[in-house]
Design a protein around this motif. Sequence first.
Motif, PDB file in Angstrom:
ATOM      1  N   ILE A 165       9.839   9.733   4.115  1.00 31.32           N
ATOM      2  CA  ILE A 165       8.385   9.936   4.070  1.00 31.32           C
ATOM      3  C   ILE A 165       7.693   8.879   4.934  1.00 31.32           C
ATOM      4  O   ILE A 165       6.767   9.183   5.699  1.00 31.32           O
ATOM      5  CB  ILE A 165       7.887   9.886   2.609  1.00 31.32           C
ATOM      6  CG1 ILE A 165       8.538  11.027   1.819  1.00 31.32           C
ATOM      7  CG2 ILE A 165       6.364   9.981   2.550  1.00 31.32           C
ATOM      8  CD1 ILE A 165       8.198  11.042   0.339  1.00 31.32           C
ATOM      9  N   ALA A 166       8.151   7.643   4.833  1.00 31.84           N
ATOM     10  CA  ALA A 166       7.545   6.556   5.605  1.00 31.84           C
ATOM     11  C   ALA A 166       7.558   6.863   7.099  1.00 31.84           C
ATOM     12  O   ALA A 166       6.610   6.547   7.828  1.00 31.84           O
ATOM     13  CB  ALA A 166       8.284   5.246   5.343  1.00 31.84           C
ATOM     14  N   ARG A 167       8.617   7.487   7.573  1.00 31.85           N
ATOM     15  CA  ARG A 167       8.737   7.797   8.996  1.00 31.85           C
ATOM     16  C   ARG A 167       7.589   8.662   9.506  1.00 31.85           C
ATOM     17  O   ARG A 167       7.300   8.680  10.707  1.00 31.85           O
ATOM     18  CB  ARG A 167      10.041   8.568   9.256  1.00 31.85           C
ATOM     19  CG  ARG A 167      11.304   7.718   9.202  1.00 31.85           C
ATOM     20  CD  ARG A 167      12.532   8.634   9.263  1.00 31.85           C
ATOM     21  NE  ARG A 167      13.771   7.937   8.968  1.00 31.85           N
ATOM     22  CZ  ARG A 167      14.549   7.339   9.876  1.00 31.85           C
ATOM     23  NH1 ARG A 167      14.210   7.375  11.154  1.00 31.85           N
ATOM     24  NH2 ARG A 167      15.660   6.735   9.517  1.00 31.85           N
ATOM     25  N   LYS A 168       6.968   9.427   8.599  1.00 32.60           N
ATOM     26  CA  LYS A 168       5.919  10.354   9.023  1.00 32.60           C
ATOM     27  C   LYS A 168       4.535   9.715   9.061  1.00 32.60           C
ATOM     28  O   LYS A 168       3.576  10.366   9.440  1.00 32.60           O
ATOM     29  CB  LYS A 168       5.904  11.563   8.082  1.00 32.60           C
ATOM     30  CG  LYS A 168       7.281  12.200   7.895  1.00 32.60           C
ATOM     31  CD  LYS A 168       7.204  13.536   7.240  1.00 32.60           C
ATOM     32  CE  LYS A 168       7.182  14.629   8.303  1.00 32.60           C
ATOM     33  NZ  LYS A 168       7.059  15.974   7.761  1.00 32.60           N
ATOM     34  N   ILE A 169       4.435   8.466   8.651  1.00 29.13           N
ATOM     35  CA  ILE A 169       3.108   7.872   8.487  1.00 29.13           C
ATOM     36  C   ILE A 169       2.563   7.226   9.753  1.00 29.13           C
ATOM     37  O   ILE A 169       1.387   7.381  10.082  1.00 29.13           O
ATOM     38  CB  ILE A 169       3.146   6.870   7.304  1.00 29.13           C
ATOM     39  CG1 ILE A 169       3.296   7.669   6.007  1.00 29.13           C
ATOM     40  CG2 ILE A 169       1.893   6.000   7.283  1.00 29.13           C
ATOM     41  CD1 ILE A 169       3.463   6.843   4.771  1.00 29.13           C
ATOM     42  N   VAL A 170       3.406   6.507  10.458  1.00 28.57           N
ATOM     43  CA  VAL A 170       2.941   5.866  11.695  1.00 28.57           C
ATOM     44  C   VAL A 170       3.123   6.858  12.846  1.00 28.57           C
ATOM     45  O   VAL A 170       4.247   7.215  13.177  1.00 28.57           O
ATOM     46  CB  VAL A 170       3.735   4.575  11.991  1.00 28.57           C
ATOM     47  CG1 VAL A 170       3.150   3.859  13.199  1.00 28.57           C
ATOM     48  CG2 VAL A 170       3.775   3.657  10.778  1.00 28.57           C
ATOM     49  N   LEU A 199       0.843  -1.205   0.000  1.00 28.45           N
ATOM     50  CA  LEU A 199       0.000   0.000   0.000  1.00 28.45           C
ATOM     51  C   LEU A 199       0.876   1.253   0.000  1.00 28.45           C
ATOM     52  O   LEU A 199       0.645   2.178  -0.762  1.00 28.45           O
ATOM     53  CB  LEU A 199      -0.956  -0.001   1.199  1.00 28.45           C
ATOM     54  CG  LEU A 199      -2.375  -0.473   0.866  1.00 28.45           C
ATOM     55  CD1 LEU A 199      -2.359  -1.929   0.427  1.00 28.45           C
ATOM     56  CD2 LEU A 199      -3.332  -0.271   1.999  1.00 28.45           C
ATOM     57  N   PHE A 200       1.865   1.268   0.885  1.00 27.56           N
ATOM     58  CA  PHE A 200       2.882   2.317   0.811  1.00 27.56           C
ATOM     59  C   PHE A 200       3.994   1.759  -0.065  1.00 27.56           C
ATOM     60  O   PHE A 200       4.689   0.824   0.318  1.00 27.56           O
ATOM     61  CB  PHE A 200       3.425   2.656   2.204  1.00 27.56           C
ATOM     62  CG  PHE A 200       4.505   3.706   2.165  1.00 27.56           C
ATOM     63  CD1 PHE A 200       4.177   5.044   2.104  1.00 27.56           C
ATOM     64  CD2 PHE A 200       5.845   3.347   2.158  1.00 27.56           C
ATOM     65  CE1 PHE A 200       5.178   6.012   2.049  1.00 27.56           C
ATOM     66  CE2 PHE A 200       6.845   4.305   2.108  1.00 27.56           C
ATOM     67  CZ  PHE A 200       6.515   5.647   2.052  1.00 27.56           C
ATOM     68  N   ARG A 201       4.121   2.297  -1.260  1.00 24.47           N
ATOM     69  CA  ARG A 201       5.034   1.714  -2.243  1.00 24.47           C
ATOM     70  C   ARG A 201       6.020   2.770  -2.748  1.00 24.47           C
ATOM     71  O   ARG A 201       5.668   3.945  -2.856  1.00 24.47           O
ATOM     72  CB  ARG A 201       4.243   1.234  -3.476  1.00 24.47           C
ATOM     73  CG  ARG A 201       3.235   0.151  -3.195  1.00 24.47           C
ATOM     74  CD  ARG A 201       2.437  -0.185  -4.434  1.00 24.47           C
ATOM     75  NE  ARG A 201       1.751   0.971  -4.977  1.00 24.47           N
ATOM     76  CZ  ARG A 201       0.630   1.460  -4.482  1.00 24.47           C
ATOM     77  NH1 ARG A 201       0.050   0.918  -3.429  1.00 24.47           N
ATOM     78  NH2 ARG A 201       0.079   2.521  -5.019  1.00 24.47           N
ATOM     79  N   PHE A 202       7.209   2.338  -3.099  1.00 25.90           N
ATOM     80  CA  PHE A 202       8.070   3.240  -3.864  1.00 25.90           C
ATOM     81  C   PHE A 202       8.746   2.452  -4.978  1.00 25.90           C
ATOM     82  O   PHE A 202       9.023   1.271  -4.842  1.00 25.90           O
ATOM     83  CB  PHE A 202       9.065   3.982  -2.970  1.00 25.90           C
ATOM     84  CG  PHE A 202      10.146   3.145  -2.361  1.00 25.90           C
ATOM     85  CD1 PHE A 202      11.365   2.978  -2.995  1.00 25.90           C
ATOM     86  CD2 PHE A 202       9.955   2.535  -1.134  1.00 25.90           C
ATOM     87  CE1 PHE A 202      12.362   2.211  -2.413  1.00 25.90           C
ATOM     88  CE2 PHE A 202      10.951   1.770  -0.543  1.00 25.90           C
ATOM     89  CZ  PHE A 202      12.166   1.606  -1.185  1.00 25.90           C
ATOM     90  N   THR A 203       8.944   3.135  -6.084  1.00 26.50           N
ATOM     91  CA  THR A 203       9.574   2.554  -7.276  1.00 26.50           C
ATOM     92  C   THR A 203      10.839   3.355  -7.535  1.00 26.50           C
ATOM     93  O   THR A 203      10.769   4.567  -7.733  1.00 26.50           O
ATOM     94  CB  THR A 203       8.621   2.677  -8.482  1.00 26.50           C
ATOM     95  OG1 THR A 203       7.408   1.993  -8.171  1.00 26.50           O
ATOM     96  CG2 THR A 203       9.239   2.074  -9.733  1.00 26.50           C
ATOM     97  N   SER A 204      11.985   2.700  -7.517  1.00 23.74           N
ATOM     98  CA  SER A 204      13.232   3.451  -7.689  1.00 23.74           C
ATOM     99  C   SER A 204      13.775   3.303  -9.100  1.00 23.74           C
ATOM    100  O   SER A 204      13.405   2.392  -9.838  1.00 23.74           O
ATOM    101  CB  SER A 204      14.261   3.019  -6.648  1.00 23.74           C
ATOM    102  OG  SER A 204      14.947   1.865  -7.044  1.00 23.74           O
ATOM    103  N   PHE A 205      14.627   4.233  -9.480  1.00 24.80           N
ATOM    104  CA  PHE A 205      15.212   4.217 -10.830  1.00 24.80           C
ATOM    105  C   PHE A 205      16.612   4.806 -10.769  1.00 24.80           C
ATOM    106  O   PHE A 205      16.963   5.492  -9.801  1.00 24.80           O
ATOM    107  CB  PHE A 205      14.345   5.033 -11.803  1.00 24.80           C
ATOM    108  CG  PHE A 205      14.213   6.482 -11.414  1.00 24.80           C
ATOM    109  CD1 PHE A 205      13.122   6.910 -10.671  1.00 24.80           C
ATOM    110  CD2 PHE A 205      15.182   7.418 -11.746  1.00 24.80           C
ATOM    111  CE1 PHE A 205      12.993   8.246 -10.283  1.00 24.80           C
ATOM    112  CE2 PHE A 205      15.069   8.754 -11.367  1.00 24.80           C
ATOM    113  CZ  PHE A 205      13.975   9.163 -10.629  1.00 24.80           C
ATOM    114  N   GLY A 206      17.379   4.571 -11.797  1.00 24.48           N
ATOM    115  CA  GLY A 206      18.645   5.264 -11.955  1.00 24.48           C
ATOM    116  C   GLY A 206      19.868   4.405 -11.757  1.00 24.48           C
ATOM    117  O   GLY A 206      19.852   3.438 -10.997  1.00 24.48           O
TER     118      GLY A 206
END
Lengths: 379, 379, 379, 379
Positions: free
Chosen positions: B146-151, B9-16
């Motif tokens: 960003i994840a740190r701010k969710i819980v 649900l909380f997802r990130f897609t990395s590139f580079g």
Amino acid sequence: MSFNTFGRLFRFTSFGESHGPAIGCVVDGCPPRIALTVEDIQRELDRRRPGQSRFTTQRQEPDRVKIMSGVFTDETTGRQVTTGAPIMLIIENVDQRPKDYSAIKDKYRPGHAGYTYDVKYGIHDYRGGGRASARETAARVAAGAIARKIVPGLLVRGALVQMGPHKIDRARWDWNEVTKNPFFCPDAKQAEFFADYLDGVRKAGSSCGAVIEIVAEGVPAGLGAPIYAKLDGDLAAALMGINAVKGVEIGDGFATASMSGEDNADEMRMGNDGKPVFLSNHAGGILGGISTGQPIVARFAVKPTSSIRIPRRTVDKFGRDTEIVTTGRHDPCVGIRAVPIGEAMVACVLADHYLMHRGQVGEGTAWPFPPRGSEPRVG
Amino acid sequence: MSFNTFGRLFRFTSFGESHGPAIGCVVDGCPPRIALTVEDIQRELDRRRPGQSRFTTQRQEPDRVKIMSGVFTDETTGRQVTTGAPIMLIIENVDQRPKDYSAIKDKYRPGHAGYTYDVKYGIHDYRGGGRASARETAARVAAGAIARKIVPGLLVRGALVQMGPHKIDRARWDWNEVTKNPFFCPDAKQAEFFADYLDGVRKAGSSCGAVIEIVAEGVPAGLGAPIYAKLDGDLAAALMGINAVKGVEIGDGFATASMSGEDNADEMRMGNDGKPVFLSNHAGGILGGISTGQPIVARFAVKPTSSIRIPRRTVDKFGRDTEIVTTGRHDPCVGIRAVPIGEAMVACVLADHYLMHRGQVGEGTAWPFPPRGSEPRVG
Amino acid sequence: MSFNTFGRLFRFTSFGESHGPAIGCVVDGCPPRIALTVEDIQRELDRRRPGQSRFTTQRQEPDRVKIMSGVFTDETTGRQVTTGAPIMLIIENVDQRPKDYSAIKDKYRPGHAGYTYDVKYGIHDYRGGGRASARETAARVAAGAIARKIVPGLLVRGALVQMGPHKIDRARWDWNEVTKNPFFCPDAKQAEFFADYLDGVRKAGSSCGAVIEIVAEGVPAGLGAPIYAKLDGDLAAALMGINAVKGVEIGDGFATASMSGEDNADEMRMGNDGKPVFLSNHAGGILGGISTGQPIVARFAVKPTSSIRIPRRTVDKFGRDTEIVTTGRHDPCVGIRAVPIGEAMVACVLADHYLMHRGQVGEGTAWPFPPRGSEPRVG
Amino acid sequence: MSFNTFGRLFRFTSFGESHGPAIGCVVDGCPPRIALTVEDIQRELDRRRPGQSRFTTQRQEPDRVKIMSGVFTDETTGRQVTTGAPIMLIIENVDQRPKDYSAIKDKYRPGHAGYTYDVKYGIHDYRGGGRASARETAARVAAGAIARKIVPGLLVRGALVQMGPHKIDRARWDWNEVTKNPFFCPDAKQAEFFADYLDGVRKAGSSCGAVIEIVAEGVPAGLGAPIYAKLDGDLAAALMGINAVKGVEIGDGFATASMSGEDNADEMRMGNDGKPVFLSNHAGGILGGISTGQPIVARFAVKPTSSIRIPRRTVDKFGRDTEIVTTGRHDPCVGIRAVPIGEAMVACVLADHYLMHRGQVGEGTAWPFPPRGSEPRVG
């Protein structure tokens, strides 16, 4: 969330509680036209089955599996094969004694999932651990039996390499011994010791942990899905997700922290067949999340069973301090039966990555010597 | 397959790639109306940034992050907040020296992913490790910020607890020390020793491994998705998926194999506030794949850097035996900078499970004392 | 939830708002060693680009795309190819006039997503529709340009077959005409009529809908993932998910409801090449969710643009009745530019299913005449 | 690929062939503590059950469902409730006559999936259509019965609005009539006509299509996952994935192509309760892929049954031209029984999105008037 599906392309969804009518799984994504009989699956289940020695739970479950869908008779050969449709496998629960649990149904066993299931869901089927029971792992072993048939030439074997604080002598490792003692132990001499040791543990009403090692041979080089579905990442999740597992290692694992870069390096040389040969396997067959073609080696630590006869302090579901003693039928060392379970999980991960790799890259991946294909696809 | 998306649900897609124009990620599924500034992210990136001491690579990357989407100014407060739309974060690569790699571009570094990428894909961007470079982990740290701010109330911290064969003295553990030495080491005295030790390793052209411990406090009880997306299973995948990691433990980890059931049991008592209290935390805050409410404790082993100046035997992409010496700019102990990366991965897993739990069970999960809700939903 | 990733094996994740700094996407799962240049992508974007005739929005966006990762020069051929790593594509926003929106920023356009975004998230970037803007579809077209290169021999083309209530004459269908008028219309004569008709609509401050047809030729038989990821199911989701689309048909679509079983049956005969030939294509190339090998035919209906100059009754975000007139730069018929978007979505679905099929079944799927393979895999 | 799991958070995995021992599904992700009895599910299955009139197949399947897992008795209330664990539902196949199929087992029915299954998998269970049989949809109806209980206040109803070329008169729409005729027809008068019409079709050995309309009331505003899991996109996939469906519409669907922007606009006014009211519902309850709070209206077209007694030209699996006549027990209009199936699929999509929305945004989504929350989360 509740998430009872494992895998991406080769997937299985498990169901059932320890003392409900049945457990089982639906295997989806299996390639078609693979010969599959119920014996292929039963053979693996029999290895995990409880009650086969005094060292495992005395619950008598025949664990007879039925294939309910997804197979058909190939007219040309008369053999039963997979059709590519979902394969439902069901195992009836036979030896239920729910009243074994009435004495402890309102108390939380320290170290057991009953507490967290209640916190999360506000209710749980406490009989025999319900959904959190190790009985669920029969579904994994059944799915793993199918997974084993997907990667051509794959051989996945496991062994118990430590019981309590006692390790085997790796110099005495003999795969043939694994089937000859009730511990899946490859060191015959240490197996004898384990029998005495575990008798002592059992009689004391205590329990002990174990370390299991899984070795997968015949894994093609190139399996793995960087960056967030690496082969080792998926293996770690698969093994850590087995009941009571608290640690996972690939290759030399935690020991690599103490090694120097030059000692940890798996040097390479060209082999006589024109393919590269690694001179060691500290990496456990995986680099950058992708298989190297060497055997994949994984280990996992299983904590001691939480169901013990030695009294422990706890609370009950009414919020009262109390004490608990667990007298039902339990494995004094759940690590023993974790061997076929660990094998099954590794087989499932490999089958899944084999299909994923074929999806993105296709069959017949060229070896990079000489550099693959002189012409890119023009598209 | 290639799979560069992390989370459900909380997802990130990395590139580079390491020496491409930029790296970054797209964070998707973040709840709306969370205050977010570029500084929130930059602060975490600065902790991971290379070149801050003589003990990490001398590559000079300012690692300035830009937020390209997914935030907007809240008109009521004038603050920049998330909108629920995908948040794209980009970090330009500045200090590229691709010619550093020309000498080794056709040779496979033992223990490095270059070989397996070539086997899998038939081609790879070899400059600085390309996609397999640890540089990719900057994207994880950015997403983790960003994840740190969710819980609400979550605190995720990490520390280096072993370098090479040398462990810290846990009796001297002081979180405040972690920021005061270049090793993220909570034991000030051992940190001094590490400086000398690592100087020696570096000057010898060698490298060493490390063990990192992550502790997450403020994790609500009940997070986890049994059976195949257990909290510990997902943590294991997340940490094992960090470059060079070869082992993962939860709580007492491999040590539990040597413990008795009674010693391993985390006994419980009712606390003064009417909530259960655990008397120990061998489980590392997770039972049955679900958080207990205790701190979550995870450890992972990082192998020694494969890029060393000591010559190693290898083969090249033309299938010839050769020898390799890696002279570029490399961390002698990649484990050091793995601390903020491990924290980020744990934060992402927890944010994801927090949202998954809320999805299935809703907010305000009742504590099970007294038994939750007298009436089920009639539906 | 927010879910900005499309696809299973061939996936892309899009980001960006209409008036933010940039939009774009990360394409993941692309096979390696496919020749790819920025021109391959730019060519498709140019077909969708606004401001090319008086019939589309006058916003001047050059829509120049950059490839930021995932490609590398193949040393053997000197050509730029994919590496199997994620391909990040970015398009800067150039012609933003956020103040165009200040007059309507607090009012909800009937038929526009601004209202539902606010209800869902409590905030949204209202400038130009923000994330809900059709501008996001540039990312789809860019991803689709890569998807087109994955299935060998695939040709995906689209055409506008109805504008407002006016249909084309299918007897005059000429694919060559599609590029010769500003409407992607295959009927030259009707295109002339459309010019006058749309001028009238535009001058009246109104808008109109359209129907688009996409035809994919060269689709191998056998693509599709029964039961819950059928090829037609995935196409329906992909096309219905385009902004303003309200209906989707495969083959004869809604007309099949009025047909008899015998008329709807696509009869078969053996062709001269020993392969079955269908005598009609009412099915639109899909049976049971799996491609038949015939051209895939899909149509979708686009509703009239909600941004019109004719006043409509509405409410504002403060809960007051009001009226709205939208004067910014808008397409009077968004259906026109939906043609390349529909093509892109179909190409992405087909690429994804091509890889999924290869994953489960492998390459070189045997034709079933004579019955495939005399021997099943023994496993 | 084979993909037999539907949904993201609320998921079900179906299994079974038409003439195998059983069919069913595993429902995963259901919230805990929802009252659930086998009657809740049986009631819906009974609506779909064949053999209830002369207008559907005469196969006699009692379709008795059993709940095999995932429920437990709540001690406080004595009621059976969900536990959050997977719910396995199984329905035994009773009335199998596989020899009905021996005459046609080697011939491909035009318009039937047998051909594509063989092309894809090289084998398929041809008995009664095997996995491609409409019998699989019983699993969907069973899962849908659980889904209906998840969104509080949700009411999902369906009706047949067209049979062959004959539409109902919408002015005579009466939901009470739907249960009074064998066609799920809300127009009593037209239902009488349908009886005669379908008798004619049946006696001629032909078949006919239909159009079904599903209306979901009580859907909270804000459900939907932009951009690639929009509510309408997911509904389109869910409905297009039902056997024999060739078209899907939301709201006014294809008719919107012919409407002007001003006529298509659903104007708004503030209602007496301080909430916005829409003055029409051309949008069918969805804007920008997110629910508006109005009823969701979807329609789908079902093609005529491919199994007919009128001879059709075809080929057999040995590559020979032949002719086929299908004499087994078949629905002359599969569209009739598609009504409860369509309802079930819509209920499953809504349950899934309800949980997804709660995951990202939480409960108690503030109405945007006055603007939601004066303070963002500081994090």
